[in-house]
Design a protein around this motif. Structure first.
Motif, PDB file in Angstrom:
ATOM      1  N   ASP A   1      45.981  53.349  23.737  1.00 55.16           N
ATOM      2  CA  ASP A   1      47.188  54.127  23.431  1.00 55.16           C
ATOM      3  C   ASP A   1      48.401  53.198  23.502  1.00 55.16           C
ATOM      4  N   LYS A   2      49.053  52.996  22.375  1.00 46.42           N
ATOM      5  CA  LYS A   2      50.197  52.090  22.322  1.00 46.42           C
ATOM      6  C   LYS A   2      51.306  52.506  23.286  1.00 46.42           C
ATOM      7  N   ARG A   3      51.425  53.799  23.538  1.00 41.13           N
ATOM      8  CA  ARG A   3      52.512  54.291  24.397  1.00 41.13           C
ATOM      9  C   ARG A   3      52.330  53.875  25.853  1.00 41.13           C
ATOM     10  N   THR A   4      51.134  53.465  26.231  1.00 40.64           N
ATOM     11  CA  THR A   4      50.867  53.132  27.637  1.00 40.64           C
ATOM     12  C   THR A   4      50.732  51.630  27.864  1.00 40.64           C
ATOM     13  N   ARG A   5      51.042  50.813  26.846  1.00 38.82           N
ATOM     14  CA  ARG A   5      50.705  49.394  26.924  1.00 38.82           C
ATOM     15  C   ARG A   5      51.454  48.651  28.020  1.00 38.82           C
ATOM     16  N   GLY A   6      52.709  49.013  28.270  1.00 29.36           N
ATOM     17  CA  GLY A   6      53.448  48.353  29.338  1.00 29.36           C
ATOM     18  C   GLY A   6      52.877  48.671  30.710  1.00 29.36           C
ATOM     19  N   ARG A   7      52.593  49.942  30.945  1.00 27.83           N
ATOM     20  CA  ARG A   7      52.006  50.345  32.228  1.00 27.83           C
ATOM     21  C   ARG A   7      50.622  49.727  32.399  1.00 27.83           C
ATOM     22  N   ARG A   8      49.864  49.657  31.310  1.00 25.84           N
ATOM     23  CA  ARG A   8      48.532  49.062  31.378  1.00 25.84           C
ATOM     24  C   ARG A   8      48.621  47.582  31.751  1.00 25.84           C
ATOM     25  N   LEU A   9      49.598  46.857  31.198  1.00 25.85           N
ATOM     26  CA  LEU A   9      49.736  45.440  31.529  1.00 25.85           C
ATOM     27  C   LEU A   9      50.053  45.255  33.013  1.00 25.85           C
ATOM     28  N   ASP A  10      50.919  46.100  33.563  1.00 22.09           N
ATOM     29  CA  ASP A  10      51.216  46.002  34.989  1.00 22.09           C
ATOM     30  C   ASP A  10      49.955  46.247  35.833  1.00 22.09           C
ATOM     31  N   GLU A  11      49.178  47.244  35.439  1.00 17.84           N
ATOM     32  CA  GLU A  11      47.937  47.526  36.160  1.00 17.84           C
ATOM     33  C   GLU A  11      46.960  46.354  36.023  1.00 17.84           C
ATOM     34  N   GLN A  12      46.906  45.766  34.843  1.00 10.21           N
ATOM     35  CA  GLN A  12      46.028  44.616  34.640  1.00 10.21           C
ATOM     36  C   GLN A  12      46.430  43.446  35.524  1.00 10.21           C
ATOM     37  N   MET A  13      47.727  43.204  35.635  1.00  9.21           N
ATOM     38  CA  MET A  13      48.185  42.060  36.417  1.00  9.21           C
ATOM     39  C   MET A  13      47.804  42.194  37.877  1.00  9.21           C
ATOM     40  N   ALA A  14      47.850  43.396  38.409  1.00 10.27           N
ATOM     41  CA  ALA A  14      47.432  43.593  39.796  1.00 10.27           C
ATOM     42  C   ALA A  14      45.964  43.202  39.972  1.00 10.27           C
ATOM     43  N   VAL A  15      45.135  43.570  38.997  1.00  7.54           N
ATOM     44  CA  VAL A  15      43.714  43.239  39.066  1.00  7.54           C
ATOM     45  C   VAL A  15      43.495  41.746  38.847  1.00  7.54           C
ATOM     46  N   LEU A  16      44.173  41.170  37.858  1.00 12.38           N
ATOM     47  CA  LEU A  16      44.008  39.750  37.565  1.00 12.38           C
ATOM     48  C   LEU A  16      44.386  38.891  38.766  1.00 12.38           C
ATOM     49  N   ARG A  17      45.516  39.182  39.370  1.00 15.64           N
ATOM     50  CA  ARG A  17      45.944  38.395  40.529  1.00 15.64           C
ATOM     51  C   ARG A  17      44.954  38.523  41.683  1.00 15.64           C
ATOM     52  N   ARG A  18      44.421  39.740  41.864  1.00 16.75           N
ATOM     53  CA  ARG A  18      43.444  39.945  42.943  1.00 16.75           C
ATOM     54  C   ARG A  18      42.173  39.144  42.675  1.00 16.75           C
ATOM     55  N   LEU A  19      41.680  39.196  41.466  1.00 15.94           N
ATOM     56  CA  LEU A  19      40.438  38.491  41.144  1.00 15.94           C
ATOM     57  C   LEU A  19      40.624  36.983  41.192  1.00 15.94           C
ATOM     58  N   TRP A  20      41.747  36.487  40.683  1.00 15.35           N
ATOM     59  CA  TRP A  20      41.987  35.041  40.692  1.00 15.35           C
ATOM     60  C   TRP A  20      42.155  34.492  42.110  1.00 15.35           C
ATOM     61  N   SER A  21      42.495  35.372  43.057  1.00 19.73           N
ATOM     62  CA  SER A  21      42.622  34.923  44.444  1.00 19.73           C
ATOM     63  C   SER A  21      41.274  34.928  45.171  1.00 19.73           C
ATOM     64  N   GLY A  22      40.223  35.409  44.480  1.00 24.73           N
ATOM     65  CA  GLY A  22      38.891  35.408  45.062  1.00 24.73           C
ATOM     66  C   GLY A  22      38.493  36.703  45.740  1.00 24.73           C
ATOM     67  N   ARG A  23      39.368  37.702  45.701  1.00 22.65           N
ATOM     68  CA  ARG A  23      39.033  38.973  46.339  1.00 22.65           C
ATOM     69  C   ARG A  23      38.131  39.815  45.443  1.00 22.65           C
ATOM     70  N   PRO A  24      37.422  40.800  46.009  1.00 21.76           N
ATOM     71  CA  PRO A  24      36.525  41.647  45.211  1.00 21.76           C
ATOM     72  C   PRO A  24      37.288  42.481  44.187  1.00 21.76           C
ATOM     73  N   TYR A  25      36.580  42.844  43.140  1.00 23.18           N
ATOM     74  CA  TYR A  25      37.152  43.738  42.136  1.00 23.18           C
ATOM     75  C   TYR A  25      37.485  45.093  42.750  1.00 23.18           C
ATOM     76  N   GLY A  26      36.591  45.582  43.616  1.00 21.77           N
ATOM     77  CA  GLY A  26      36.789  46.886  44.245  1.00 21.77           C
ATOM     78  C   GLY A  26      35.755  47.888  43.768  1.00 21.77           C
ATOM     79  N   ASP A  27      35.761  49.072  44.376  1.00 23.77           N
ATOM     80  CA  ASP A  27      34.823  50.148  44.022  1.00 23.77           C
ATOM     81  C   ASP A  27      33.375  49.665  44.052  1.00 23.77           C
ATOM     82  N   GLY A  28      33.049  48.864  45.074  1.00 21.82           N
ATOM     83  CA  GLY A  28      31.690  48.404  45.236  1.00 21.82           C
ATOM     84  C   GLY A  28      31.336  47.155  44.450  1.00 21.82           C
ATOM     85  N   ALA A  29      32.270  46.648  43.655  1.00 29.25           N
ATOM     86  CA  ALA A  29      32.036  45.434  42.869  1.00 29.25           C
ATOM     87  C   ALA A  29      32.677  44.245  43.572  1.00 29.25           C
ATOM     88  N   GLY A  30      31.958  43.145  43.597  1.00 23.02           N
ATOM     89  CA  GLY A  30      32.444  41.965  44.303  1.00 23.02           C
ATOM     90  C   GLY A  30      33.390  41.120  43.474  1.00 23.02           C
TER      91      GLY A  30
END
Length: 281
Positions: A108-137
């Motif tokens: 959904d094009k209307r949500t792209r900015g919010r989606r990028l912010d959510e992605q960055m939180a995940v990307l930074r977490r994964l690049w730091s070596g922490r688990p993805y979450g929800d049972g995934a390492g």
């Protein structure tokens, strides 16, 4: 101040020639645009090939449309390329504006900015070596640069400029110096507001074509086709810099604004432009 080359997208087979010539010259970075519903090469794949054919140049997406991509896979792709290049990856990110790019990915094009912010939180977490979450390492490999590759954000509106301070390392500007100066200052203000150390890295992009009339004509046609969807293609093409004096003046103007790097973006396919631009810089 560093000067990089933005690569043409019209024929992926020519890009190895461009990259090797740039690696032998005074340039700092190779940049590549991103679109989905277009004939451009996929930037992470193409830059991986070009990184392997060069020894020192950074490889930079300008800008990768992150909301169109799966976040976990993007984290792994970026970390892999960063690790295998010894930290030469610069991940320029943006939200994109084309309806068809979003249509074919079901985003959904209307949500792209919010989606990028959510992605960055995940990307930074994964690049730091922490688990993805929800049972995934964790999702490796670990990037060469602690915390992940350098991230620049492109854009024009306040939310994009604020995103630099919240999630990024710097700003990628595609505006003329008369407009970019105000955005640079806004980015720096957000940087201080968020209590970030040091200064954001500022990278400017200017569109250039240097050579005989046919080279300039090729660049203008390619640039017009690329920007047709904006409704402002004529105005964009009118801003193409086609003489050494214009290009030097733009580099100087961005240097006066405190830019750390200027990317000379080429649309014409003639690789001899690399040598001509080397003489300019």
């Amino acid at each position: 101040m560093n000067v990089g080359i933005g690569l043409p997208i019209g024929d992926p087979a020519t890009l190895l020639t461009w990259a090797r010539r740039a690696d032998a010259g005074p340039f700092s970075t190779l940049g590549l645009l991103d679109r989905l519903v277009y004939h451009n090469p996929e930037p992470l794949v193409a830059l991986a090939v070009l990184a392997g054919a060069t020894s020192r140049l950074r490889v930079q997406t300008e800008v990768l449309l992150a909301p169109l991509r799966d976040t976990a896979l993007l984290a792994k792709q970026a970390a892999t390329l960063d690790r295998m290049t010894g930290g030469r990856l610069v991940l320029g990110l943006g939200i994109g504006g084309r309806d068809d790019d979003h249509q074919v990915t079901g985003i959904d094009k209307r949500t792209r900015g919010r989606r990028l912010d959510e992605q960055m939180a995940v990307l930074r977490r994964l690049w730091s070596g922490r688990p993805y979450g929800d049972g995934a390492g964790p999702i490796g490999p670990a990037p060469a640069r602690p915390g992940g590759p350098e991230v620049l954000f492109g854009g024009f509106q306040p939310p994009a400029l604020e995103r630099v301070a919240r999630w990024g390392d710097g700003f990628l500007s595609a505006a003329a110096p008369s407009w970019a100066g105000g955005m640079f200052e806004t980015v720096r203000a957000f940087w201080k507001e968020y209590g970030r150390d040091g200064e954001p890295r500022m990278v400017a992009q200017v569109n250039v074509a240097l050579g005989p009339d046919e080279v300039v004509a090729d660049a203008r046609a390619a640039m017009h086709a690329y920007y047709t969807f904006t409704g402002m293609a004529d105005r964009m093409v009118a801003g193409l810099l086609t003489t050494p004096s214009e290009i030097r003046a733009a580099i100087t103007a961005f240097g006066d604004l405190g830019a750390d790097e200027v990317m000379l973006y080429c649309y014409g396919l003639d690789p001899d432009q690399v040598d001509r631009l080397a003489d300019v810089v």
